[in-house]
Design a protein around this motif. Structure first.
Motif, PDB file in Angstrom:
ATOM      1  N   LEU A  69       0.827  -1.199   0.000  1.00 52.12           N
ATOM      2  CA  LEU A  69       0.000   0.000   0.000  1.00 52.12           C
ATOM      3  C   LEU A  69       0.863   1.251   0.000  1.00 52.12           C
ATOM      4  N   ALA A 107      -5.816   5.301  -6.399  1.00 50.85           N
ATOM      5  CA  ALA A 107      -6.559   6.002  -5.348  1.00 50.85           C
ATOM      6  C   ALA A 107      -7.645   6.894  -5.941  1.00 50.85           C
ATOM      7  N   ARG A 115      -0.069   4.344  -7.837  1.00 53.34           N
ATOM      8  CA  ARG A 115      -0.920   4.372  -6.653  1.00 53.34           C
ATOM      9  C   ARG A 115      -1.830   5.590  -6.607  1.00 53.34           C
ATOM     10  N   GLY A 167     -10.487   4.766  -7.182  1.00 55.11           N
ATOM     11  CA  GLY A 167     -11.336   4.339  -6.077  1.00 55.11           C
ATOM     12  C   GLY A 167     -12.270   5.441  -5.598  1.00 55.11           C
TER      13      GLY A 167
END
Length: 471
Positions: A279, A338, A334, A341
């Motif tokens: 993560l 993000a 990432r 999402g």
């Protein structure tokens, strides 16, 4: 740290990254917005509801400015291929040059041929003819995306070529294999959905701004704005999940054909089964490890291979001079995930509010949507950074290195042109952005009135012409 002899190459790469980063926003905007305009005009013809016509006129102005800025920024890139990347143009030109020529001969001519009718012909040609022009322009933008993605995808997963042993040039052997290379179907789907999702959040943010403005004034926004906001959110609800599915399929394809890129994206240094999903972490190219890693066990293998026992590649599987700069790829990937999402959550939130009949008057939701206005474009840019930086040090993956693609230019020339581009782009495209914001601050009724004024002026001109003919 960059050595002195590598500095010109680094500046050339930064310059191209800057120009292509600015440029890609406008074609993406044009692609998504043209699809939206086609839908609006089609619904107007089907229902005869003038709200769709008002929205069409409103966003048509935005489209005209965005399309123009896309053309201008694209011309600069064409020159850069010849000035800064002569090695690439010479060796890969027999393939990429032809594909980009097809884009001009098909898509650009179609767009240019019908764009005038689309922009100025609403009150001068029949409804069906105008709708045909809108569909033609939309088709042109999609064809343009097809050829550009075919060229770029070939650079990622080259197929259908032979190499001239004397010159080192890539020569076409099988055009179908070149165009429909292994990554092409996934990348064009991913890009098309990204364009529509980016526009959906832009349209939604414009609607949210007008809804908040009306709420602040103690009034209710008119039905046209409410319709615009509702349509954009339906578009988000549909495209966001599809984009996640397309991204997963693209990831599987990348694992098969560009495993070193996957290793950089994941921040993995050693190949392993039952790998965790990181993560957070900071990939360290010197120590060959990812510092401060925080991961979820087994999830990396499951996401990448759809099997918790699947094997995930590591950067140490490849020579040091064939590894992408992992920190850039790791974080850009990432950020994209993000933002994706968050966009999906916004879509799900809209469904919940729609069910509770609070879609148009929930202050927090409206402010979140307004804040998310650039989210789609930011995710798109991060995706392109992941794709392009992730294939380094190659221009044509596994075949032509970036350092062999650059022109032998002086550092002073590259530095001057870089500063010049930044200054001009900030002025030109900054002014264009301010103009777009000014247009979006107006209501769709203002766009309708402007179009009526044009129609009146056209009728007045026609009357004057008749009087001249009579006299």
């Amino acid at each position: 740290m960059v050595n002195d002899h590598e500095l010109p190459l680094t500046i050339a790469r930064i310059q191209f990254a800057f120009t292509v980063g600015v440029h890609i926003i406008f074609p993406a905007f044009s692609i998504g917005l043209s699809v939206f305009l086609t839908f609006l005009e089609g619904m107007w013809l089907k229902t005869n509801d003038n709200r769709y016509l008002n929205l069409f006129k409103y966003w048509l102005k935005i489209f005209s400015i965005v399309f123009g800025m896309g053309v201008v920024s694209g011309i600069v890139m064409a020159y850069e291929f010849g000035t800064n990347w002569a090695g690439f143009s010479a060796k890969a030109g027999p393939i990429t040059g032809v594909l980009l020529s097809y884009e001009v001969m098909t898509a650009f001519f179609m767009e240019a041929g019908f764009l005038g009718v689309m922009l100025f012909g609403l009150n001068r040609v029949g409804r069906r003819m105008h709708f045909f022009a809108t569909c033609a322009v939309t088709t042109g933008t999609l064809i343009s995306m097809t050829w550009i993605l075919a060229s770029n995808s070939w650079m990622q997963t080259p197929q259908g070529y032979v190499i001239d042993q004397k010159t080192g040039h890539f020569l076409p052997h099988d055009w179908l294999a070149i165009i429909f290379n292994p990554s092409f179907p996934y990348r064009i789907t991913h890009m098309g959905l990204a364009a529509m999702l980016s526009v959906a959040f832009t349209v939604a943010a414009a609607g949210a701004w007008h809804l908040l403005k009306a709420k602040k004034g103690g009034t209710q926004a008119d039905s046209t704005i409410r319709l615009m906001f509702s349509l954009s959110l339906w578009m988000i609800v549909i495209t966001a999940p599809l984009q996640i599915i397309a991204g997963d399929m693209h990831g599987l394809n990348t694992l098969k054909y560009q495993p070193a890129k996957i290793a950089a994206m994941e921040g993995d240094w050693t190949s392993e089964t039952r790998a965790p999903e990181l993560l957070f972490g900071i990939p360290n190219m010197k120590t060959e490890r990812t510092d401060y890693a925080i991961g979820i066990p087994l999830l990396g293998s499951f996401i990448l291979t759809h099997d918790i026992n699947g094997k995930v590649p590591g950067l140490k599987d490849y020579p040091a001079d064939q590894r992408a700069p992992a920190p850039i790829v790791f974080f850009s990937f990432r950020i994209m995930i993000a933002l994706g999402g968050l966009m999906l959550l916004c879509g799900l939130w809209s469904l919940w509010l729609r069910r509770r009949q609070r879609l148009f008057d929930h202050p927090l939701f409206l402010r979140v949507i307004l804040t998310m206005a650039p989210a789609g474009f930011l995710a798109l840019l991060c995706g392109w950074v992941t794709t392009e930086v992730g294939r380094q040090p190659w221009t044509v993956y596994g075949l032509l290195r970036t350092k062999d693609s650059a022109s032998p230019l002086a550092l002073s020339s590259l530095s001057f042109s870089m500063l010049f581009f930044v200054a001009v782009y900030l002025f030109v495209f900054g002014s264009g952005l301010l103009m777009l914001i000014r247009l979006l601050r107006a209501t769709p009724e203002a766009a309708d009135n402007t179009s009526d004024d044009i129609m009146i002026l056209g009728s007045h001109h026609h009357t004057i012409s008749q009087n001249k003919d009579a006299s």
